[in-house]
Write a protein that holds these residues in place. Sequence first.
Motif, PDB file in Angstrom:
ATOM      1  N   HIS A  24       0.900  -1.166   0.001  1.00 49.25           N
ATOM      2  CA  HIS A  24       0.151   0.024  -0.029  1.00 49.25           C
ATOM      3  C   HIS A  24       0.723   1.027   0.225  1.00 49.25           C
ATOM      4  O   HIS A  24       0.371   2.343  -0.367  1.00 49.25           O
ATOM      5  CB  HIS A  24      -1.075  -0.091   1.112  1.00 49.25           C
ATOM      6  CG  HIS A  24      -1.836  -1.091   1.158  1.00 49.25           C
ATOM      7  ND1 HIS A  24      -2.574  -1.786   0.269  1.00 49.25           N
ATOM      8  CD2 HIS A  24      -2.181  -1.892   2.025  1.00 49.25           C
ATOM      9  CE1 HIS A  24      -3.354  -2.607   0.303  1.00 49.25           C
ATOM     10  NE2 HIS A  24      -3.412  -2.700   1.625  1.00 49.25           N
ATOM     11  N   GLU A  50      -2.787   3.051  -4.662  1.00 43.71           N
ATOM     12  CA  GLU A  50      -4.162   2.839  -5.396  1.00 43.71           C
ATOM     13  C   GLU A  50      -4.602   1.501  -4.805  1.00 43.71           C
ATOM     14  O   GLU A  50      -5.850   1.176  -5.229  1.00 43.71           O
ATOM     15  CB  GLU A  50      -4.288   3.015  -6.998  1.00 43.71           C
ATOM     16  CG  GLU A  50      -2.994   1.983  -7.625  1.00 43.71           C
ATOM     17  CD  GLU A  50      -1.698   2.379  -7.687  1.00 43.71           C
ATOM     18  OE1 GLU A  50      -0.725   1.552  -8.290  1.00 43.71           O
ATOM     19  OE2 GLU A  50      -1.464   3.312  -7.170  1.00 43.71           O
ATOM     20  N   ARG A  52      -4.848   0.470  -1.800  1.00 49.06           N
ATOM     21  CA  ARG A  52      -5.418   0.633  -0.457  1.00 49.06           C
ATOM     22  C   ARG A  52      -6.808   0.676  -0.574  1.00 49.06           C
ATOM     23  O   ARG A  52      -7.353   1.119  -1.337  1.00 49.06           O
ATOM     24  CB  ARG A  52      -4.673   1.990   0.170  1.00 49.06           C
ATOM     25  CG  ARG A  52      -4.938   2.292   1.504  1.00 49.06           C
ATOM     26  CD  ARG A  52      -4.478   3.434   2.007  1.00 49.06           C
ATOM     27  NE  ARG A  52      -3.219   3.638   1.631  1.00 49.06           N
ATOM     28  CZ  ARG A  52      -1.981   3.419   2.552  1.00 49.06           C
ATOM     29  NH1 ARG A  52      -2.164   2.549   3.642  1.00 49.06           N
ATOM     30  NH2 ARG A  52      -0.730   3.597   1.780  1.00 49.06           N
ATOM     31  N   ASP A  91     -10.545   1.845   0.457  1.00 44.61           N
ATOM     32  CA  ASP A  91     -11.240   2.887   0.443  1.00 44.61           C
ATOM     33  C   ASP A  91     -12.342   2.919   1.537  1.00 44.61           C
ATOM     34  O   ASP A  91     -13.234   2.213   1.421  1.00 44.61           O
ATOM     35  CB  ASP A  91     -11.880   3.576  -0.611  1.00 44.61           C
ATOM     36  CG  ASP A  91     -12.253   4.971  -0.342  1.00 44.61           C
ATOM     37  OD1 ASP A  91     -12.340   5.460   0.561  1.00 44.61           O
ATOM     38  OD2 ASP A  91     -12.958   5.567  -1.393  1.00 44.61           O
ATOM     39  N   ARG A  92     -12.053   3.119   2.972  1.00 43.31           N
ATOM     40  CA  ARG A  92     -12.793   2.585   3.834  1.00 43.31           C
ATOM     41  C   ARG A  92     -14.101   3.478   4.046  1.00 43.31           C
ATOM     42  O   ARG A  92     -15.166   2.933   4.436  1.00 43.31           O
ATOM     43  CB  ARG A  92     -11.997   2.754   5.248  1.00 43.31           C
ATOM     44  CG  ARG A  92     -11.140   1.836   5.412  1.00 43.31           C
ATOM     45  CD  ARG A  92     -10.722   1.346   6.706  1.00 43.31           C
ATOM     46  NE  ARG A  92      -9.460   0.612   6.924  1.00 43.31           N
ATOM     47  CZ  ARG A  92      -9.526  -0.771   6.751  1.00 43.31           C
ATOM     48  NH1 ARG A  92     -10.635  -1.516   6.547  1.00 43.31           N
ATOM     49  NH2 ARG A  92      -8.281  -1.315   7.006  1.00 43.31           N
ATOM     50  N   GLU A  93     -14.142   4.643   3.162  1.00 41.94           N
ATOM     51  CA  GLU A  93     -15.085   5.332   3.216  1.00 41.94           C
ATOM     52  C   GLU A  93     -16.296   4.858   2.037  1.00 41.94           C
ATOM     53  O   GLU A  93     -17.451   4.728   2.412  1.00 41.94           O
ATOM     54  CB  GLU A  93     -15.146   7.010   3.109  1.00 41.94           C
ATOM     55  CG  GLU A  93     -14.372   7.714   4.104  1.00 41.94           C
ATOM     56  CD  GLU A  93     -14.010   8.904   3.754  1.00 41.94           C
ATOM     57  OE1 GLU A  93     -14.801   9.539   2.856  1.00 41.94           O
ATOM     58  OE2 GLU A  93     -13.189   9.284   4.565  1.00 41.94           O
ATOM     59  N   LYS A  94     -15.673   4.305   1.077  1.00 41.05           N
ATOM     60  CA  LYS A  94     -16.445   3.842   0.064  1.00 41.05           C
ATOM     61  C   LYS A  94     -16.925   2.446   0.411  1.00 41.05           C
ATOM     62  O   LYS A  94     -17.746   1.792  -0.080  1.00 41.05           O
ATOM     63  CB  LYS A  94     -15.559   3.690  -1.306  1.00 41.05           C
ATOM     64  CG  LYS A  94     -16.348   3.553  -2.494  1.00 41.05           C
ATOM     65  CD  LYS A  94     -15.795   3.586  -3.744  1.00 41.05           C
ATOM     66  CE  LYS A  94     -16.344   3.154  -4.755  1.00 41.05           C
ATOM     67  NZ  LYS A  94     -15.626   3.375  -6.128  1.00 41.05           N
ATOM     68  N   TRP A 141     -15.436  -4.126   5.346  1.00 42.18           N
ATOM     69  CA  TRP A 141     -14.577  -4.963   4.481  1.00 42.18           C
ATOM     70  C   TRP A 141     -14.672  -6.309   4.915  1.00 42.18           C
ATOM     71  O   TRP A 141     -15.016  -6.525   6.184  1.00 42.18           O
ATOM     72  CB  TRP A 141     -13.135  -4.501   4.831  1.00 42.18           C
ATOM     73  CG  TRP A 141     -12.032  -5.198   3.893  1.00 42.18           C
ATOM     74  CD1 TRP A 141     -12.097  -5.023   2.638  1.00 42.18           C
ATOM     75  CD2 TRP A 141     -11.360  -6.070   4.087  1.00 42.18           C
ATOM     76  NE1 TRP A 141     -10.862  -5.876   2.254  1.00 42.18           N
ATOM     77  CE2 TRP A 141     -10.644  -6.511   3.211  1.00 42.18           C
ATOM     78  CE3 TRP A 141     -11.209  -6.846   5.301  1.00 42.18           C
ATOM     79  CZ2 TRP A 141      -9.629  -7.571   3.115  1.00 42.18           C
ATOM     80  CZ3 TRP A 141     -10.242  -8.049   5.371  1.00 42.18           C
ATOM     81  CH2 TRP A 141      -9.503  -8.222   4.326  1.00 42.18           C
TER      82      TRP A 141
END
Length: 135
Positions: free
Chosen positions: A111, A116, A118, A120-123, A127
Motif C-alpha cells: 500500500h 491505489e 489501499r 477505501d474505508r469510506e467507500k 470490508w
Amino acid sequence: MFNALKTRSDALSARLAALPEKPPAIDWAHYKTAVAKAGMVDEFQKKFSALKIPEPVDTQTAKIDAQEQEATKNIVEYVKASKARIAEYEQQLQKLRSMIPFEQMTYEDLHEAFPETRLDREKYPFWPHKPVADL
C-alpha cells in the motif's frame, strides 16, 4: 515506386544540368549566305525573336514551406513531450528498481508503494465486500 520516381527524377535532373544556361547564339549571317531563297532567313529570324516560351509560375513552394514549418514545429513539440515522458518513465523505473521485491512485501509495504491498492474505508466501510483481487 518511390525508387523508380527517384531514378527518373535524377536522370532528368542530370540531363537538365548538362544543358548550358543560355542556348548558343544563332549565326544568322551565315544562314543568309548559305540559304538560297531570299527572305526566308529574315522571316525565321523575326519569328525566332518574337517567340517567347512562358515559364510556369511556382505556386506550391509557399504552401510546402508553410507545411514544413508546421511539421518542424510539431516535431519540436513532440520531441519535447517525449523527453518529458522519458524522464517520467525513468523516475518510475528507478522507483520500481529501488523498492522491496514483491516476494518480501507485506500489505503495508504494498500500500505504501502503490497507494491505489489501499482499501477505501469510506467507500467500502464493511470490508470485505469484494475479494482483494477484484479491488
